[in-house]
Design a protein around this motif. Structure first.
Motif, PDB file in Angstrom:
ATOM      1  N   HIS A 124       1.017   8.337  -2.341  1.00  0.00           N
ATOM      2  CA  HIS A 124      -0.386   8.326  -2.752  1.00  0.00           C
ATOM      3  C   HIS A 124      -0.814   9.685  -3.302  1.00  0.00           C
ATOM      4  O   HIS A 124      -1.496   9.776  -4.330  1.00  0.00           O
ATOM      5  CB  HIS A 124      -1.271   7.935  -1.565  1.00  0.00           C
ATOM      6  CG  HIS A 124      -2.735   7.892  -1.889  1.00  0.00           C
ATOM      7  ND1 HIS A 124      -3.272   6.973  -2.761  1.00  0.00           N
ATOM      8  CD2 HIS A 124      -3.774   8.671  -1.466  1.00  0.00           C
ATOM      9  CE1 HIS A 124      -4.578   7.172  -2.866  1.00  0.00           C
ATOM     10  NE2 HIS A 124      -4.897   8.197  -2.097  1.00  0.00           N
ATOM     11  N   LEU A 125      -0.400  10.753  -2.645  1.00  0.00           N
ATOM     12  CA  LEU A 125      -0.746  12.092  -3.108  1.00  0.00           C
ATOM     13  C   LEU A 125      -0.112  12.383  -4.463  1.00  0.00           C
ATOM     14  O   LEU A 125      -0.733  13.001  -5.339  1.00  0.00           O
ATOM     15  CB  LEU A 125      -0.302  13.137  -2.081  1.00  0.00           C
ATOM     16  CG  LEU A 125      -1.069  13.149  -0.755  1.00  0.00           C
ATOM     17  CD1 LEU A 125      -0.441  14.145   0.214  1.00  0.00           C
ATOM     18  CD2 LEU A 125      -2.549  13.474  -0.975  1.00  0.00           C
ATOM     19  N   LYS A 153      -2.151  10.508  -7.096  1.00  0.00           N
ATOM     20  CA  LYS A 153      -3.428  11.177  -7.371  1.00  0.00           C
ATOM     21  C   LYS A 153      -3.214  12.393  -8.259  1.00  0.00           C
ATOM     22  O   LYS A 153      -3.977  12.649  -9.198  1.00  0.00           O
ATOM     23  CB  LYS A 153      -4.091  11.599  -6.058  1.00  0.00           C
ATOM     24  CG  LYS A 153      -4.730  10.461  -5.272  1.00  0.00           C
ATOM     25  CD  LYS A 153      -5.344  10.957  -3.972  1.00  0.00           C
ATOM     26  CE  LYS A 153      -6.478  11.931  -4.220  1.00  0.00           C
ATOM     27  NZ  LYS A 153      -7.117  12.344  -2.938  1.00  0.00           N
ATOM     28  N   GLU A 164       6.299   8.728  11.599  1.00  0.00           N
ATOM     29  CA  GLU A 164       5.398   7.655  11.204  1.00  0.00           C
ATOM     30  C   GLU A 164       5.521   7.349   9.712  1.00  0.00           C
ATOM     31  O   GLU A 164       5.441   6.198   9.288  1.00  0.00           O
ATOM     32  CB  GLU A 164       3.947   8.017  11.536  1.00  0.00           C
ATOM     33  CG  GLU A 164       3.594   7.962  13.017  1.00  0.00           C
ATOM     34  CD  GLU A 164       4.266   9.053  13.834  1.00  0.00           C
ATOM     35  OE1 GLU A 164       4.558  10.132  13.251  1.00  0.00           O
ATOM     36  OE2 GLU A 164       4.505   8.836  15.036  1.00  0.00           O
ATOM     37  N   GLU A 165       5.695   8.399   8.922  1.00  0.00           N
ATOM     38  CA  GLU A 165       5.744   8.225   7.472  1.00  0.00           C
ATOM     39  C   GLU A 165       7.079   7.688   6.997  1.00  0.00           C
ATOM     40  O   GLU A 165       7.155   7.038   5.944  1.00  0.00           O
ATOM     41  CB  GLU A 165       5.455   9.574   6.793  1.00  0.00           C
ATOM     42  CG  GLU A 165       5.241   9.510   5.299  1.00  0.00           C
ATOM     43  CD  GLU A 165       3.890   8.952   4.892  1.00  0.00           C
ATOM     44  OE1 GLU A 165       3.591   8.968   3.704  1.00  0.00           O
ATOM     45  OE2 GLU A 165       3.141   8.484   5.778  1.00  0.00           O
ATOM     46  N   ARG A 206       7.250   3.893   6.317  1.00  0.00           N
ATOM     47  CA  ARG A 206       6.390   3.472   5.214  1.00  0.00           C
ATOM     48  C   ARG A 206       6.986   3.877   3.864  1.00  0.00           C
ATOM     49  O   ARG A 206       6.925   3.121   2.903  1.00  0.00           O
ATOM     50  CB  ARG A 206       4.985   4.064   5.377  1.00  0.00           C
ATOM     51  CG  ARG A 206       4.203   3.447   6.531  1.00  0.00           C
ATOM     52  CD  ARG A 206       2.742   3.845   6.482  1.00  0.00           C
ATOM     53  NE  ARG A 206       2.552   5.251   6.811  1.00  0.00           N
ATOM     54  CZ  ARG A 206       2.331   5.710   8.033  1.00  0.00           C
ATOM     55  NH1 ARG A 206       2.284   4.866   9.066  1.00  0.00           N
ATOM     56  NH2 ARG A 206       2.150   7.002   8.252  1.00  0.00           N
ATOM     57  N   TYR A 234       8.192   1.214   0.954  1.00  0.00           N
ATOM     58  CA  TYR A 234       7.560   1.255  -0.361  1.00  0.00           C
ATOM     59  C   TYR A 234       8.593   1.503  -1.475  1.00  0.00           C
ATOM     60  O   TYR A 234       8.601   0.789  -2.488  1.00  0.00           O
ATOM     61  CB  TYR A 234       6.491   2.341  -0.398  1.00  0.00           C
ATOM     62  CG  TYR A 234       5.746   2.397  -1.706  1.00  0.00           C
ATOM     63  CD1 TYR A 234       4.634   1.584  -1.924  1.00  0.00           C
ATOM     64  CD2 TYR A 234       6.166   3.230  -2.741  1.00  0.00           C
ATOM     65  CE1 TYR A 234       3.963   1.609  -3.133  1.00  0.00           C
ATOM     66  CE2 TYR A 234       5.496   3.260  -3.949  1.00  0.00           C
ATOM     67  CZ  TYR A 234       4.393   2.448  -4.140  1.00  0.00           C
ATOM     68  OH  TYR A 234       3.729   2.475  -5.342  1.00  0.00           O
ATOM     69  N   GLU A 280       0.846  -1.196   0.000  1.00  0.00           N
ATOM     70  CA  GLU A 280       0.000   0.000   0.000  1.00  0.00           C
ATOM     71  C   GLU A 280       0.884   1.249   0.000  1.00  0.00           C
ATOM     72  O   GLU A 280       1.882   1.327   0.702  1.00  0.00           O
ATOM     73  CB  GLU A 280      -0.897  -0.013   1.239  1.00  0.00           C
ATOM     74  CG  GLU A 280      -1.857   1.171   1.311  1.00  0.00           C
ATOM     75  CD  GLU A 280      -2.730   1.121   2.545  1.00  0.00           C
ATOM     76  OE1 GLU A 280      -3.465   2.098   2.797  1.00  0.00           O
ATOM     77  OE2 GLU A 280      -2.684   0.100   3.266  1.00  0.00           O
ATOM     78  N   ARG A 281       0.470   2.225  -0.779  1.00  0.00           N
ATOM     79  CA  ARG A 281       1.279   3.435  -0.912  1.00  0.00           C
ATOM     80  C   ARG A 281       1.226   4.273   0.365  1.00  0.00           C
ATOM     81  O   ARG A 281       0.137   4.512   0.892  1.00  0.00           O
ATOM     82  CB  ARG A 281       0.771   4.301  -2.071  1.00  0.00           C
ATOM     83  CG  ARG A 281       0.795   3.628  -3.419  1.00  0.00           C
ATOM     84  CD  ARG A 281       0.412   4.628  -4.501  1.00  0.00           C
ATOM     85  NE  ARG A 281       0.083   3.954  -5.743  1.00  0.00           N
ATOM     86  CZ  ARG A 281      -1.139   3.877  -6.253  1.00  0.00           C
ATOM     87  NH1 ARG A 281      -2.142   4.464  -5.633  1.00  0.00           N
ATOM     88  NH2 ARG A 281      -1.348   3.250  -7.383  1.00  0.00           N
ATOM     89  N   PRO A 282       2.368   4.780   0.800  1.00  0.00           N
ATOM     90  CA  PRO A 282       2.360   5.755   1.900  1.00  0.00           C
ATOM     91  C   PRO A 282       1.745   7.059   1.409  1.00  0.00           C
ATOM     92  O   PRO A 282       1.605   7.293   0.204  1.00  0.00           O
ATOM     93  CB  PRO A 282       3.841   5.924   2.249  1.00  0.00           C
ATOM     94  CG  PRO A 282       4.577   5.492   1.029  1.00  0.00           C
ATOM     95  CD  PRO A 282       3.731   4.447   0.367  1.00  0.00           C
ATOM     96  N   GLU A 283       1.391   7.931   2.337  1.00  0.00           N
ATOM     97  CA  GLU A 283       0.647   9.135   1.992  1.00  0.00           C
ATOM     98  C   GLU A 283       1.384   9.996   0.969  1.00  0.00           C
ATOM     99  O   GLU A 283       0.777  10.508   0.021  1.00  0.00           O
ATOM    100  CB  GLU A 283       0.371   9.954   3.266  1.00  0.00           C
ATOM    101  CG  GLU A 283      -0.514  11.185   3.048  1.00  0.00           C
ATOM    102  CD  GLU A 283      -1.934  10.829   2.648  1.00  0.00           C
ATOM    103  OE1 GLU A 283      -2.641  11.723   2.165  1.00  0.00           O
ATOM    104  OE2 GLU A 283      -2.330   9.652   2.803  1.00  0.00           O
ATOM    105  N   ALA A 284       2.681  10.172   1.131  1.00  0.00           N
ATOM    106  CA  ALA A 284       3.437  11.027   0.218  1.00  0.00           C
ATOM    107  C   ALA A 284       3.384  10.501  -1.210  1.00  0.00           C
ATOM    108  O   ALA A 284       3.252  11.267  -2.171  1.00  0.00           O
ATOM    109  CB  ALA A 284       4.890  11.136   0.685  1.00  0.00           C
TER     110      ALA A 284
END
Length: 423
Positions: A171-172, A175, A349-350, A353, A357, A165-169
């Motif tokens: 994933h953004l 998108k 936290e990031e 991840r 990834y 699963e993609r980390p937030e950075a």
């Protein structure tokens, strides 16, 4: 008068020479580029330790060869990135518009030791973490996550392991990539929606020889097929050079041949879908060491394209190698979906991840080149020789600790020399 008629009239009134050779605004001429580009490169590398790491591949491999090369595992002979820092990974689109996170810069690619890519990525992440004021304990956890993410690509029984699963950075960034259009690319890269490249800080005038060479390049069917091969475009469309300029771009590549070329694909009314922005970049000798018995193209541009086809198929299918002004060059179309991951600021936290990834992305690029037996052997090598203090290969941890130290000293010395004007 309708907008289409205005556009058609504007196109008909353009000068016959498709590449503008002179501009009125005083900007560096071709003969005066080298010293300015060298100064810009030194300034970029002085801005942060992470920028210094990204722009100084040579020092990385000097250390690898001289200080610690014998202690590293001798991994399988595969194509490696050679400059595997965080800025060289990101969303990439293929010719059909599908987007995935791939390695996006293959200037240093060689058939070599995959351990070098792991170390280079770990150094980049550790430097970014220090720049984000994260603790040493967090960096330990990041490198453990990096090892786990990389190894996950070799655990899968099938040849195409799925990414986590993609980390937030990430994933953004994905998108943003899938939503982008030509208008976004034009505003970001050339700051204009009109069919010209505005000269200024990033784009400089060309010499007459460069104009003629670029125009001749895109008369070659093998090169002009790049933009027409994109999904949704006319395969038989006529390709015409509208404008071109020297492109001041990158860091370690500053000083090489680098051009932005604006093309009209179908020869009709000029609109966003008809335009494409091509990147021409000189291929130079790689600093990354290759395996001595490896068989690779001698031409540096052909080497880059071949490495891209193995490591980043989405990018490799959109690249061509050619000769221009007696130098090897790589040509590719820049698509709106192609983005660089900006990993300058990380939180605790990031960080893990992101490390997991990105290492999985690199591991996937390596694993697809190995048969099942080779993948199992390399995975076993990666998992051997670990200590009780860190859940990662000891050679990986030791290498990154020493590299962080040497690059920090090198960065400070670079800043001192820059401040005093020393070469």
């Amino acid at each position: 008068m309708s907008n289409q008629k205005k556009k058609r009239q504007a196109k008909e009134e353009k000068p016959k020479n498709p590449v503008r050779a002179t501009r009125s605004k005083p900007l560096p001429r071709p003969a005066g580029r080298a010293s300015i580009l060298t100064e810009q490169r030194r300034l970029k590398m002085a801005r942060s330790p992470h920028a210094y790491v990204r722009g100084n591949t040579a020092q990385f491999y000097e250390w690898i060869v001289e200080a610690n090369g014998d202690s590293l595992p001798h991994g399988p002979a595969i194509w490696i990135c050679g400059d595997c820092h965080t800025g060289n990974l990101g969303p990439i689109a293929n010719q059909d518009g599908k987007v995935e996170v791939h390695i996006r810069d293959l200037d240093q690619t060689v058939i070599g030791n995959p351990a070098h890519d792991m170390i280079r990525l770990g150094l980049s992440l550790a430097t970014a973490a220090r720049g984000s004021s994260l603790s040493g304990l967090t960096i330990v956890h990041m490198l453990e996550a990096l090892a786990a993410g990389y190894e996950s690509a070799f655990e899968a029984k099938h040849r195409k392991p799925r990414l986590p699963e993609r980390p937030e950075a990430v994933h953004l960034a994905m998108k943003m990539a899938v939503r982008r259009s030509w208008q976004h690319l034009a505003q970001e890269r050339i700051e204009d929606l009109e069919p010209t490249i505005p000269l200024g800080k990033r784009f400089w005038p060309l010499s007459q020889a460069e104009c003629k060479a670029i125009d001749a390049l895109f008369r070659d069917g093998a090169i002009s097929s790049l933009p027409t091969g994109l999904s949704g475009r006319n395969d038989a469309g006529k390709v015409k050079v509208l404008d071109a300029a020297y492109w001041v771009k990158g860091c370690s590549s500053l000083g090489r041949l680098r051009y932005a070329v604006l093309l009209d694909v179908d020869g009709g009314v000029i609109e966003g879908d008809d335009l494409c922005l091509m990147d021409i970049k000189e291929g130079v000798k790689a600093a990354a060491p290759r395996y001595e018995d490896a068989s690779m193209p001698r031409d540096n541009a052909e080497r880059v394209v071949e490495g891209a086809r193995h490591l980043s198929p989405f990018l490799g299918e959109r690249m061509r190698a050619a000769r221009m002004l007696d130098r090897a060059v790589v040509i590719r179309e820049l698509l709106p979906q192609d983005l660089k991951l900006e990993i300058e600021e990380l939180n605790k936290e990031e960080a893990r991840r992101v490390a997991f990834y990105l290492a999985a992305v690199v591991g996937k690029a390596h694993a697809r080149q190995m048969d099942p037996t080779t993948r199992r052997r390399w995975l076993g090598e990666l998992r051997s020789g670990r200590s009780k203090s860190i859940d990662a290969p000891l050679w990986l941890w030791t290498s990154i600790v020493q590299l962080v130290s040497s690059h920090e000293a090198g960065y400070l010395e670079h800043c001192r020399r820059y401040a005093t004007g020393a070469n």
